[in-house]
Design an enzyme around this catalytic site. Structure first.
Site, PDB file in Angstrom:
ATOM      1  N   HIS A  24      49.191  68.027  42.466  1.00  0.00           N
ATOM      2  CA  HIS A  24      50.043  66.953  41.924  1.00  0.00           C
ATOM      3  C   HIS A  24      50.705  67.312  40.581  1.00  0.00           C
ATOM      4  CE1 HIS A  24      46.411  65.667  39.819  1.00  0.00           C
ATOM      5  NE2 HIS A  24      45.868  65.186  40.889  1.00  0.00           N
ATOM      6  N   HIS A  78      32.954  60.845  43.370  1.00  0.00           N
ATOM      7  CA  HIS A  78      34.365  60.636  42.993  1.00  0.00           C
ATOM      8  C   HIS A  78      35.184  60.482  44.269  1.00  0.00           C
ATOM      9  CE1 HIS A  78      38.143  60.947  41.059  1.00  0.00           C
ATOM     10  NE2 HIS A  78      38.278  62.250  41.035  1.00  0.00           N
ATOM     11  N   GLU A  80      38.611  60.535  44.630  1.00  0.00           N
ATOM     12  CA  GLU A  80      39.910  61.194  44.795  1.00  0.00           C
ATOM     13  C   GLU A  80      39.855  62.094  46.030  1.00  0.00           C
ATOM     14  OE1 GLU A  80      41.612  63.118  41.329  1.00  0.00           O
ATOM     15  OE2 GLU A  80      43.589  63.170  42.287  1.00  0.00           O
ATOM     16  N   ASP A  82      40.746  64.939  47.073  1.00  0.00           N
ATOM     17  CA  ASP A  82      40.344  66.346  47.168  1.00  0.00           C
ATOM     18  C   ASP A  82      38.829  66.451  47.384  1.00  0.00           C
ATOM     19  OD1 ASP A  82      40.375  65.296  44.539  1.00  0.00           O
ATOM     20  OD2 ASP A  82      40.292  67.285  43.637  1.00  0.00           O
ATOM     21  N   HIS A 145      37.553  61.162  35.602  1.00  0.00           N
ATOM     22  CA  HIS A 145      38.855  60.728  35.138  1.00  0.00           C
ATOM     23  C   HIS A 145      39.416  59.575  35.979  1.00  0.00           C
ATOM     24  CE1 HIS A 145      41.644  62.873  38.133  1.00  0.00           C
ATOM     25  NE2 HIS A 145      40.419  63.113  38.554  1.00  0.00           N
ATOM     26  N   ASP A 164      34.472  66.015  38.596  1.00  0.00           N
ATOM     27  CA  ASP A 164      35.580  66.827  38.079  1.00  0.00           C
ATOM     28  C   ASP A 164      35.300  67.417  36.694  1.00  0.00           C
ATOM     29  OD1 ASP A 164      37.477  66.797  40.126  1.00  0.00           O
ATOM     30  OD2 ASP A 164      38.298  64.870  39.503  1.00  0.00           O
ATOM     31  N   TYR A 192      42.292  73.081  32.955  1.00  0.00           N
ATOM     32  CA  TYR A 192      41.842  71.864  33.646  1.00  0.00           C
ATOM     33  C   TYR A 192      41.706  70.710  32.656  1.00  0.00           C
ATOM     34  CZ  TYR A 192      39.558  69.133  37.222  1.00  0.00           C
ATOM     35  OH  TYR A 192      39.277  68.154  38.145  1.00  0.00           O
ATOM     36  N   HIS A 225      34.875  71.596  41.128  1.00  0.00           N
ATOM     37  CA  HIS A 225      35.877  72.665  41.281  1.00  0.00           C
ATOM     38  C   HIS A 225      35.393  73.902  40.531  1.00  0.00           C
ATOM     39  CE1 HIS A 225      39.014  69.989  42.839  1.00  0.00           C
ATOM     40  NE2 HIS A 225      38.824  69.169  41.827  1.00  0.00           N
TER      41      HIS A 225
HETATM   42 FE1  FEO Z   1      39.791  63.876  40.495  1.00  0.00          FE
HETATM   43 FE2  FEO Z   1      39.099  66.918  41.784  1.00  0.00          FE
HETATM   44  O1  FEO Z   1      39.611  65.139  41.828  1.00  0.00           O
END
Ligand code: FEO
Length: 402
Positions: A24, A78, A80, A82, A145, A164, A192, A225
């Site tokens: 994004h 989380h 989100e 991903d 986040h 994250d 990041y 990640h």
């Molecule tokens: Fe906030 Fe890696 O997603």
């Protein structure tokens, strides 16, 4: 213990995305990973899932260890996509006894997947569950986040599953921080932070204080990640402390775009003045630097010097886009100034000054604009502007150290 095992019975079962190059608007030139973790205990527990495109990778990794249907608990740190993108498929495949998430996590899962028949168990900060030999405790990390974000801490093993936080977009077949060059890990962690967490600096400070107050025995930090920290835990915690404090170096970034090189000539002269003041300067031509790489450099810059010519009563589109991106990430504790060339209407410096004031950076000069092509005298004024900016950076640096 294999390369994918964090501790006895705790396995990485995530996916490596070697190909992703845009997240994004954030350039992920090193790819990324979507980390998920399987704890084999009396209650077999899966922490997080993966992006939907990588569901098969997740299931393959799980099947190498156990029958997926034997998983009892699914923890979603989380929502989100991903990490939770394959949630529907995972719930279908494993039929968990409990789907554990934060209060805001339940809300976000319902708003994404519209399945109120799933077996939610909501946990709040300080709640614990036993999964057999192990205890898991939870810490809500709202707005770090997303509102739903939380950490899961494996008490006996000292592993913080940090969602994250502490992540890096770094695709690698290695799983741990001591298996790849530390500089690469920290560079990706900085990028990041600058592009995902920077705007939440005050919350990061509160979280670090909370974690210190809880006196957790952290032997490993497993983000969602990149690599898992087992050796350089102190380095990543110290970096988060520094970044969230808005500390900066004696460094000025000259961030500009140019049409027929006049604004560029001004940029070069301003850089000379900054260097004459004894401050390091770096030229950032937005034609060749991606916005997310520029933000990484902004993280520890003491000054932002913004340059654009006027185009159709506005700014060049790369500068306008960069300002939109940077404004959302809320850089703080920096001095700033503007410059640019123009042909007739000449709004560039006024617009850049407004953007600087909107971001509440310290505008140290009214800025400089010159018509069409700057003369030698004009460029001398640019050098003098650079010196003023350099002096302002040094003065602010003395205040932060004082
Ligand atoms: Fe906030 Fe890696 O997603």
């Amino acid at each position: 213990m294999g390369n994918k095992e964090l501790a006895n019975g705790i396995h990485w079962v995530g996916a490596i995305d070697w190909d992703v190059r845009d997240f994004h608007g954030y350039s992920t030139l090193a790819g990324t990973t979507y980390n998920a973790f399987l704890i084999i205990d009396e209650k077999i527990t899966l922490i997080d899932t993966v992006k939907r495109s990588h569901f098969d990778d997740l299931m393959f990794q799980i099947r190498e260890l156990i029958d997926p249907e034997t998983i009892d608990y699914l923890i979603i740190n989380h929502v989100e996509l991903d990490h939770a993108g394959s949630l529907s498929d995972v719930v279908e495949a494993i039929k968990p006894e409990k789907l554990i998430c934060s209060p805001m996590g339940e809300k976000a899962i319902l708003e994404h997947f519209h399945r109120d028949d799933w077996p939610f168990q909501v946990v709040k900060t300080g709640d614990t569950i036993s999964i057999g030999k192990r205890t898991l405790s939870f810490l809500e990390t709202r707005m770090l986040h997303w509102p739903d974000s939380m950490f899961t801490y494996a008490v006996e093993d000292g592993i913080l599953f940090a969602s994250d936080a502490f992540g890096q977009h770094l695709a690698t077949s290695e799983r741990f921080d001591d298996q790849v060059p530390l500089s690469e890990v920290m560079d990706q962690a900085a990028k990041y932070y600058a592009n995902i967490l920077y705007l939440y600096n005050p919350l990061v400070r509160k979280l670090l204080a909370k974690v210190a107050e809880m006196n957790l025995d952290i032997r490993m930090i497993a983000p969602d990640h990149g690599v898992i920290f087992r050796t350089h835990i102190n380095e990543i915690l110290t970096a988060y402390d520094e970044w969230s404090k808005n500390r900066f170096d004696e460094k000025a970034l000259i961030i500009y775009d140019t049409m027929w090189h006049s604004t560029e000539k001004m940029a070069v002269a301003i850089a000379r003045g900054i260097e004459q003041a004894g401050v390091f300067s770096e030229m950032i031509n937005l034609k060749v630097h991606h916005r997310s790489d520029v933000m990484t450099k902004v993280l520890n810059a003491g000054a932002l010097v913004l340059g654009s010519p006027t185009l159709n009563n506005g700014l060049l589109p790369r500068m306008a886009g960069f300002l939109m991106y940077m404004r959302g990430l809320k850089p703080q504790n920096k001095v700033a100034a503007a410059f640019g060339s123009y042909g007739w209407s000449g709004e560039c410096v006024k617009l850049l000054n407004e953007a600087i004031q909107d971001m509440r950076l310290e505008l140290v000069d009214e800025g400089l604009r010159f018509k069409y092509v700057p003369t030698d005298e004009d460029l001398k004024e640019c050098v003098a502007l650079g010196r003023r900016i350099g002096e302002a950076v040094k003065q602010r640096n003395q205040q932060q150290d004082g």
